[in-house]
Motif scaffolding. Sequence first.
Motif, PDB file in Angstrom:
ATOM      1  N   VAL A   1       0.829  -1.210   0.000  1.00 34.15           N
ATOM      2  CA  VAL A   1       0.000   0.000   0.000  1.00 34.15           C
ATOM      3  C   VAL A   1       0.862   1.258   0.000  1.00 34.15           C
ATOM      4  O   VAL A   1       0.378   2.345  -0.335  1.00 34.15           O
ATOM      5  N   LEU A   2       2.138   1.141   0.391  1.00 36.54           N
ATOM      6  CA  LEU A   2       3.020   2.311   0.435  1.00 36.54           C
ATOM      7  C   LEU A   2       3.691   2.586  -0.905  1.00 36.54           C
ATOM      8  O   LEU A   2       4.349   3.617  -1.067  1.00 36.54           O
TER       9      LEU A   2
ATOM     10  N   LEU B   1      -2.865   7.590  -0.078  1.00 32.80           N
ATOM     11  CA  LEU B   1      -2.739   6.437   0.799  1.00 32.80           C
ATOM     12  C   LEU B   1      -4.086   6.082   1.427  1.00 32.80           C
ATOM     13  O   LEU B   1      -4.470   4.912   1.495  1.00 32.80           O
ATOM     14  N   SER B   2      -4.822   7.094   1.866  1.00 35.05           N
ATOM     15  CA  SER B   2      -6.120   6.859   2.496  1.00 35.05           C
ATOM     16  C   SER B   2      -7.120   6.266   1.514  1.00 35.05           C
ATOM     17  O   SER B   2      -7.929   5.403   1.872  1.00 35.05           O
ATOM     18  N   GLU B   3      -7.065   6.729   0.280  1.00 32.93           N
ATOM     19  CA  GLU B   3      -7.977   6.181  -0.724  1.00 32.93           C
ATOM     20  C   GLU B   3      -7.742   4.683  -0.902  1.00 32.93           C
ATOM     21  O   GLU B   3      -8.692   3.895  -1.009  1.00 32.93           O
ATOM     22  N   ARG B   4      -6.487   4.280  -0.896  1.00 34.19           N
ATOM     23  CA  ARG B   4      -6.174   2.866  -1.050  1.00 34.19           C
ATOM     24  C   ARG B   4      -6.599   2.079   0.186  1.00 34.19           C
ATOM     25  O   ARG B   4      -7.175   0.998   0.086  1.00 34.19           O
ATOM     26  N   LEU B   5      -6.319   2.620   1.371  1.00 37.60           N
ATOM     27  CA  LEU B   5      -6.701   1.935   2.605  1.00 37.60           C
ATOM     28  C   LEU B   5      -8.213   1.835   2.768  1.00 37.60           C
ATOM     29  O   LEU B   5      -8.731   0.812   3.230  1.00 37.60           O
ATOM     30  N   MET B   6      -8.922   2.887   2.418  1.00 35.35           N
ATOM     31  CA  MET B   6     -10.376   2.867   2.542  1.00 35.35           C
ATOM     32  C   MET B   6     -10.973   1.722   1.746  1.00 35.35           C
ATOM     33  O   MET B   6     -11.928   1.067   2.182  1.00 35.35           O
ATOM     34  N   GLY B   7     -10.405   1.461   0.578  1.00 33.26           N
ATOM     35  CA  GLY B   7     -10.900   0.367  -0.240  1.00 33.26           C
ATOM     36  C   GLY B   7     -10.598  -1.000   0.341  1.00 33.26           C
ATOM     37  O   GLY B   7     -11.292  -1.976   0.030  1.00 33.26           O
ATOM     38  N   LEU B   8      -9.579  -1.082   1.193  1.00 37.02           N
ATOM     39  CA  LEU B   8      -9.174  -2.359   1.774  1.00 37.02           C
ATOM     40  C   LEU B   8      -9.842  -2.637   3.117  1.00 37.02           C
ATOM     41  O   LEU B   8     -10.399  -3.717   3.340  1.00 37.02           O
TER      42      LEU B   8
ATOM     43  N   ASP C   1       5.335   6.355  11.759  1.00 37.05           N
ATOM     44  CA  ASP C   1       3.880   6.262  11.732  1.00 37.05           C
ATOM     45  C   ASP C   1       3.365   5.580  10.470  1.00 37.05           C
ATOM     46  O   ASP C   1       2.425   4.776  10.533  1.00 37.05           O
ATOM     47  N   VAL C   2       3.956   5.910   9.334  1.00 34.72           N
ATOM     48  CA  VAL C   2       3.426   5.388   8.073  1.00 34.72           C
ATOM     49  C   VAL C   2       4.082   4.072   7.683  1.00 34.72           C
ATOM     50  O   VAL C   2       3.398   3.070   7.453  1.00 34.72           O
ATOM     51  N   PHE C   3       5.393   4.027   7.618  1.00 34.93           N
ATOM     52  CA  PHE C   3       6.051   2.769   7.272  1.00 34.93           C
ATOM     53  C   PHE C   3       5.813   1.722   8.353  1.00 34.93           C
ATOM     54  O   PHE C   3       5.602   0.542   8.056  1.00 34.93           O
ATOM     55  N   GLY C   4       5.834   2.141   9.615  1.00 37.45           N
ATOM     56  CA  GLY C   4       5.679   1.194  10.711  1.00 37.45           C
ATOM     57  C   GLY C   4       4.258   0.689  10.874  1.00 37.45           C
ATOM     58  O   GLY C   4       4.032  -0.508  11.045  1.00 37.45           O
ATOM     59  N   HIS C   5       3.265   1.591  10.807  1.00 39.74           N
ATOM     60  CA  HIS C   5       1.895   1.217  11.154  1.00 39.74           C
ATOM     61  C   HIS C   5       1.006   0.889   9.958  1.00 39.74           C
ATOM     62  O   HIS C   5       0.179  -0.023  10.030  1.00 39.74           O
ATOM     63  N   VAL C   6       1.115   1.671   8.901  1.00 41.85           N
ATOM     64  CA  VAL C   6       0.102   1.602   7.844  1.00 41.85           C
ATOM     65  C   VAL C   6       0.016   0.240   7.153  1.00 41.85           C
ATOM     66  O   VAL C   6      -1.096  -0.224   6.857  1.00 41.85           O
ATOM     67  N   PRO C   7       1.126  -0.456   6.877  1.00 43.10           N
ATOM     68  CA  PRO C   7       0.957  -1.775   6.255  1.00 43.10           C
ATOM     69  C   PRO C   7       0.049  -2.711   7.045  1.00 43.10           C
ATOM     70  O   PRO C   7      -0.716  -3.479   6.451  1.00 43.10           O
ATOM     71  N   MET C   8       0.092  -2.642   8.376  1.00 44.64           N
ATOM     72  CA  MET C   8      -0.775  -3.507   9.172  1.00 44.64           C
ATOM     73  C   MET C   8      -2.236  -3.061   9.114  1.00 44.64           C
ATOM     74  O   MET C   8      -3.150  -3.871   9.343  1.00 44.64           O
ATOM     75  N   LEU C   9      -2.496  -1.805   8.773  1.00 46.15           N
ATOM     76  CA  LEU C   9      -3.868  -1.338   8.626  1.00 46.15           C
ATOM     77  C   LEU C   9      -4.539  -1.949   7.405  1.00 46.15           C
ATOM     78  O   LEU C   9      -5.770  -1.892   7.273  1.00 46.15           O
ATOM     79  N   ALA C  10      -3.755  -2.509   6.507  1.00 50.62           N
ATOM     80  CA  ALA C  10      -4.312  -3.160   5.328  1.00 50.62           C
ATOM     81  C   ALA C  10      -4.769  -4.583   5.620  1.00 50.62           C
ATOM     82  O   ALA C  10      -5.399  -5.219   4.768  1.00 50.62           O
ATOM     83  N   ASP C  11      -4.465  -5.097   6.815  1.00 55.47           N
ATOM     84  CA  ASP C  11      -4.900  -6.438   7.203  1.00 55.47           C
ATOM     85  C   ASP C  11      -6.252  -6.324   7.900  1.00 55.47           C
ATOM     86  O   ASP C  11      -6.365  -5.615   8.910  1.00 55.47           O
ATOM     87  N   PRO C  12      -7.290  -6.996   7.405  1.00 55.66           N
ATOM     88  CA  PRO C  12      -8.631  -6.804   7.977  1.00 55.66           C
ATOM     89  C   PRO C  12      -8.725  -7.127   9.469  1.00 55.66           C
ATOM     90  O   PRO C  12      -9.407  -6.411  10.212  1.00 55.66           O
ATOM     91  N   VAL C  13      -8.064  -8.184   9.926  1.00 52.16           N
ATOM     92  CA  VAL C  13      -8.166  -8.559  11.329  1.00 52.16           C
ATOM     93  C   VAL C  13      -7.451  -7.541  12.213  1.00 52.16           C
ATOM     94  O   VAL C  13      -7.984  -7.095  13.244  1.00 52.16           O
TER      95      VAL C  13
END
Length: 290
Positions: free
Chosen positions: A61-62, A75-82, A131-143
């Motif tokens: 996602v990054l 980035l938010s547009e991509r995450l919102m879809g996931l 904040d972004v490299f560390g956290h955001v990839p895990m926000l793409a995991d639904p659980v």
Amino acid sequence: MAQDTHVLDAPPAGAAADWTIAQDWDRYTPEEHATWDTLFARQAALLPGRASNAYLRGLDVLKLSKPGIPDFAELSERLMGLTGWQVIAVPGLVPDDVFFDHMANRRFVAGNFIRRPDQLDYIQEPDVFHDVFGHVPMLADPVFADYLEAYGKGGQRALSMDALKYLGRLYWYTVEFGLIAEPEGLRIYGSGIVSSFAETRFALDDPSPNRIAFDLARVMRTEYRIDDFQQNYFVIPSFDDLLRATVETDFAPLYAELKTQPDIPVAAIEPADVLLTRGTQAYAAERTRA
């Protein structure tokens, strides 16, 4: 975009009441983008075989259309879809109630500043790379995305119960410094580890720290330090188990019980611990001598 401090007592001029600000992506300097690229390249090369499968999947996602520091809107547009999450810019560390409100509503707050080139290996306050490299990839995991939303709602309740220190420890030892047992072996998923060149290796390879099977009450009794490597890491069996342990627990009686028990020091081993690795504590001993 650098500032002298990012720890504030009130929203600065130009910030909304919820502490959000414009990211101002166009204001980043070439040096700031280059710092991101340097950090990204060395961590991305180090993480395969070390980071969790969920994190590595989310890393995609990054990889956005613009170079350097990600544009939060894209980035938010991509995450919102996931998973329905979005990334919002804040000027620095925000009050607890603000943090929890955003998280409970699937808004992840991220500082819009980045460390200096001479701070590549460590910065105490989280910047946009952490904040972004560390956290955001895990926000793409639904659980895991569900877990963070549940955590935000739990944080709002913890504030009303004067129990924030216990819930803060859960965040520290999972979201920031968590390990997971995958079929291939132990893997890292905590943002404080995956964004750190040194701790990525220390958390898995060094014989010094204890690696202990996750237990909710045990974690919430355990103290931590923000200025050094962890000496106890807690290992979850899966993200489903982590989510289940939080959403199926009645925290009110748990907080009441925890308040009657002593805190556990950062490197201690308890009789009931299930140890996956008993650490040598050599690192801590060396730091004490130094």
